[in-house]
Design an enzyme around this catalytic site. Structure first.
Site, PDB file in Angstrom:
ATOM      1  N   LYS A   1      29.499 -58.641  40.278  1.00 36.86           N
ATOM      2  CA  LYS A   1      29.595 -57.328  39.632  1.00 36.86           C
ATOM      3  C   LYS A   1      28.214 -56.720  39.417  1.00 36.86           C
ATOM      4  CE  LYS A   1      34.119 -57.834  37.500  1.00 36.86           C
ATOM      5  NZ  LYS A   1      34.908 -58.030  36.305  1.00 36.86           N
TER       6      LYS A   1
ATOM      7  N   LYS B   1      35.844 -57.678  48.381  1.00 37.24           N
ATOM      8  CA  LYS B   1      37.040 -57.782  47.544  1.00 37.24           C
ATOM      9  C   LYS B   1      37.397 -56.398  46.994  1.00 37.24           C
ATOM     10  CE  LYS B   1      38.071 -58.677  42.908  1.00 37.24           C
ATOM     11  NZ  LYS B   1      37.979 -59.225  41.576  1.00 37.24           N
TER      12      LYS B   1
ATOM     13  N   LYS C   1      38.515 -52.483  41.103  1.00 34.63           N
ATOM     14  CA  LYS C   1      38.282 -51.202  40.417  1.00 34.63           C
ATOM     15  C   LYS C   1      36.802 -50.999  40.165  1.00 34.63           C
ATOM     16  CE  LYS C   1      42.263 -52.296  37.776  1.00 34.63           C
ATOM     17  NZ  LYS C   1      41.885 -53.674  37.373  1.00 34.63           N
TER      18      LYS C   1
HETATM   19  P1  ADP Z   1      39.770 -55.601  39.161  1.00 31.99           P
HETATM   20  O1  ADP Z   1      38.806 -56.487  39.898  1.00 31.99           O
HETATM   21  O2  ADP Z   1      40.277 -54.516  40.053  1.00 31.99           O
HETATM   22  O3  ADP Z   1      39.252 -55.076  37.853  1.00 31.99           O
HETATM   23  P2  ADP Z   1      41.349 -57.338  37.491  1.00 31.99           P
HETATM   24  O4  ADP Z   1      40.157 -58.147  37.134  1.00 31.99           O
HETATM   25  O5  ADP Z   1      41.960 -56.468  36.454  1.00 31.99           O
HETATM   26  O6  ADP Z   1      41.037 -56.486  38.822  1.00 31.99           O
HETATM   27  O7  ADP Z   1      42.457 -58.311  38.050  1.00 31.99           O
HETATM   28  C1  ADP Z   1      43.815 -58.234  37.707  1.00 31.99           C
HETATM   29  C2  ADP Z   1      44.591 -59.151  38.607  1.00 31.99           C
HETATM   30  O8  ADP Z   1      44.543 -58.643  39.948  1.00 31.99           O
HETATM   31  C3  ADP Z   1      44.023 -60.563  38.667  1.00 31.99           C
HETATM   32  O9  ADP Z   1      45.095 -61.483  38.685  1.00 31.99           O
HETATM   33  C4  ADP Z   1      43.268 -60.604  39.971  1.00 31.99           C
HETATM   34  O10 ADP Z   1      43.240 -61.893  40.527  1.00 31.99           O
HETATM   35  C5  ADP Z   1      44.080 -59.662  40.823  1.00 31.99           C
HETATM   36  N1  ADP Z   1      43.216 -59.044  41.821  1.00 31.99           N
HETATM   37  C6  ADP Z   1      42.241 -58.111  41.600  1.00 31.99           C
HETATM   38  N2  ADP Z   1      41.635 -57.753  42.736  1.00 31.99           N
HETATM   39  C7  ADP Z   1      42.219 -58.506  43.717  1.00 31.99           C
HETATM   40  C8  ADP Z   1      42.043 -58.604  45.132  1.00 31.99           C
HETATM   41  N3  ADP Z   1      41.151 -57.840  45.764  1.00 31.99           N
HETATM   42  N4  ADP Z   1      42.809 -59.481  45.824  1.00 31.99           N
HETATM   43  C9  ADP Z   1      43.747 -60.252  45.188  1.00 31.99           C
HETATM   44  N5  ADP Z   1      43.982 -60.194  43.859  1.00 31.99           N
HETATM   45  C10 ADP Z   1      43.226 -59.341  43.129  1.00 31.99           C
END
Ligand code: ADP
Length: 340
Positions: A123, A206, A209
Site C-alpha cells: 500500500k 491486485k 480500492k
Molecule cells: P480492498 O483491497 O479493495 O480494500 P478489502 O481489504 O476490503 O479490499 O477486502 C475485502 C475482501 O475482499 C477480503 O476478503 C479480500 O481478500 C477480498 N479481496 C480484495 N481484493 C481482492 C482481489 N483483488 N482478489 C481477491 N480477493 C480480494
C-alpha cells in the site's frame, strides 16, 4: 498450546472495507462466498459480516464520503442476494469493543511482525500515506475476527498473511493469559476459494480500492466500458496467437465463464485472429449479464434506506452481544480492574 477448535462453536467472521465502491476482486474473493455460506440451508453456525469503517479511516479523510461508501456496501450485499435472516451484516463501529481488543492485542504484537506485513508495504509502495493505522491494520483485523470467536474466515487469497497474524495472536493470548485447558480464543482458519487467485485489476496488480485499478461490481454503461477497455494487455498483433494464461482480460473472463465458454475463448486466443479488443468485448457482455438482476435489485433497494439501516442495526445488536460476552473474560484475564 493450540486451542482445539472442536471445543468452540463454529463461527464465521469476515469484514469488508468501505473505502470505495466494491469491485470484482471483492466479489469473487469474498462477497460471493459470504452470500453462498449464508444461504446454505445446512449451515448450523453463527455468521458475522462487518463493514470495517474503522479500517477505512486509514485511507478516507472525507466524512460524507465514508458514510456513503459504508451505506453502499450494505446496499451491495443485499442487492447481490445476502439474506439478513441467515447471517448478521453490520457496522464495525457499532461494536467499539473491537478497538478495545485491538489495543490489548497490539500490546502482545512485536513491531518486527508488523514490519513484515506485505499488504502494508504494497500500500505504501502504491502511494498511500504510511500512517500508524495502516501499519497496525492486521491487528484490528485480528480483533474483528477473534471478538466473535471466529473459527472460519472467508476471504480472498490476498489475506493469507493477515489471517496468519490473527492465528498467532489467538495462540499468543491463550498462552499468555489462559490456563491450558481454558483457552478463550479458537484459532481461526482462512476459507479461501481455490479457483479464485488474487483477482487482477486493470493494471495487472491486485485489484484494490486503494490502487485505483478497479472494475466496480455495479459499474454500468460507459463507466464500465471505460474500465474494461483500459485493462492492460501486451502488444501482440490481432492476427497472432496469444497465450490466454498470461493475459489480464482472460483472468477476469475465467471468473465469469463456464468451462465450455472458457475453453472456447482460450482456443480463440491460441488460434490467432482474436484480438484483446474482442476479449474485452466478451468480458463486458459477461459482466452485464452476470450482474443484470443484482443491478435491478440495487436500484429498488436504494429507495428503501430505512430498511438498509434496520438490517445493519439488527446485525449490530447481535454482534455487540457476542463481542461483549467475549470481552468480559478478556478484561478479567489481562487484569483490567473494573468498578462496575
Ligand atoms: P480492498 O483491497 O479493495 O480494500 P478489502 O481489504 O476490503 O479490499 O477486502 C475485502 C475482501 O475482499 C477480503 O476478503 C479480500 O481478500 C477480498 N479481496 C480484495 N481484493 C481482492 C482481489 N483483488 N482478489 C481477491 N480477493 C480480494
Amino acid at each position: 498450546m493450540p486451542a482445539p477448535n472442536s471445543t468452540f462453536p463454529d463461527v464465521i467472521a469476515s469484514g469488508i472495507q468501505p473505502s470505495g465502491a466494491l469491485h470484482l476482486g471483492n466479489y469473487f474473493g469474498a462477497l460471493r462466498q459470504h452470500i453462498a455460506l449464508g444461504n446454505d440451508e445446512t449451515r448450523r453456525d453463527e455468521a458475522y459480516y462487518f463493514i470495517v469503517n474503522y479500517h477505512a479511516l486509514t485511507s478516507v479523510r472525507d466524512a460524507e464520503a465514508l458514510k456513503s461508501y459504508t451505506f453502499d456496501v450494505a446496499l451491495d450485499y443485499l442487492a447481490l442476494g445476502f439474506d439478513p435472516n441467515k447471517a448478521n451484516l453490520f457496522l464495525q463501529s457499532d461494536v467499539p469493543q473491537v478497538v478495545e481488543l485491538a489495543w490489548i492485542l497490539l500490546c502482545l504484537t512485536p513491531v518486527s511482525q508488523l514490519e513484515k506485513g506485505v499488504a502494508f508495504k504494497d500500500k505504501v509502495a502504491q502511494g498511500m500515506s504510511s500512517n500508524s493505522g495502516l501499519f497496525t491494520y492486521p491487528i484490528l483485523q485480528a480483533a474483528d475476527i477473534l471478538i466473535y470467536g471466529g473459527t472460519r474466515v472467508p476471504v480472498g487469497a490476498d489475506q493469507k498473511q493477515n489471517i496468519e497474524i490473527s492465528r498467532n495472536l489467538a495462540q499468543m493470548f491463550n498462552r499468555t493469559f489462559c490456563e491450558d485447558d481454558e483457552p478463550i480464543f479458537p484459532i481461526p482458519e482462512p476459507l479461501i476459494l481455490e479457483d479464485v487467485a488474487v483477482v487482477p485489476g486493470t493494471d495487472g496488480q491486485k485489484m484494490s480500492k486503494s490502487y485505483g485499478n478497479t472494475i466496480g461490481i455495479f459499474d454500468e454503461g460507459n463507466v464500465l466500458k471505460k474500465s474494461v477497455m483500459s485493462i492492460v494487455t501486451d502488444s501482440t498483433p490481432l492476427e497472432e496467437p496469444k497465450d490466454p494464461e498470461t493475459d489480464n482480460a482472460f483472468a477476469l473472463i475465467k471468473l465469469f465463464a463456464d468451462d465450455a465458454k472458457r475453453e472456447e475463448i482460450a482456443s480463440a486466443y491460441r488460434a490467432g485472429g482474436f484480438g484483446y479488443g474482442h476479449a474485452k468485448k466478451e468480458l463486458l457482455r459477461m459482466i452485464d449479464d452476470y450482474f443484470a438482476e443484482a443491478r435491478e435489485r440495487r436500484k429498488n433497494l436504494a429507495e428503501r434506506p430505512d430498511y438498509i439501516l434496520d438490517v445493519l442495526r439488527q446485525g449490530g445488536e447481535a454482534g455487540l452481544k457476542k463481542a461483549e460476552q467475549l470481552m468480559q473474560p478478556v478484561r478479567e484475564r489481562v487484569g483490567l480492574l473494573t468498578t462496575k
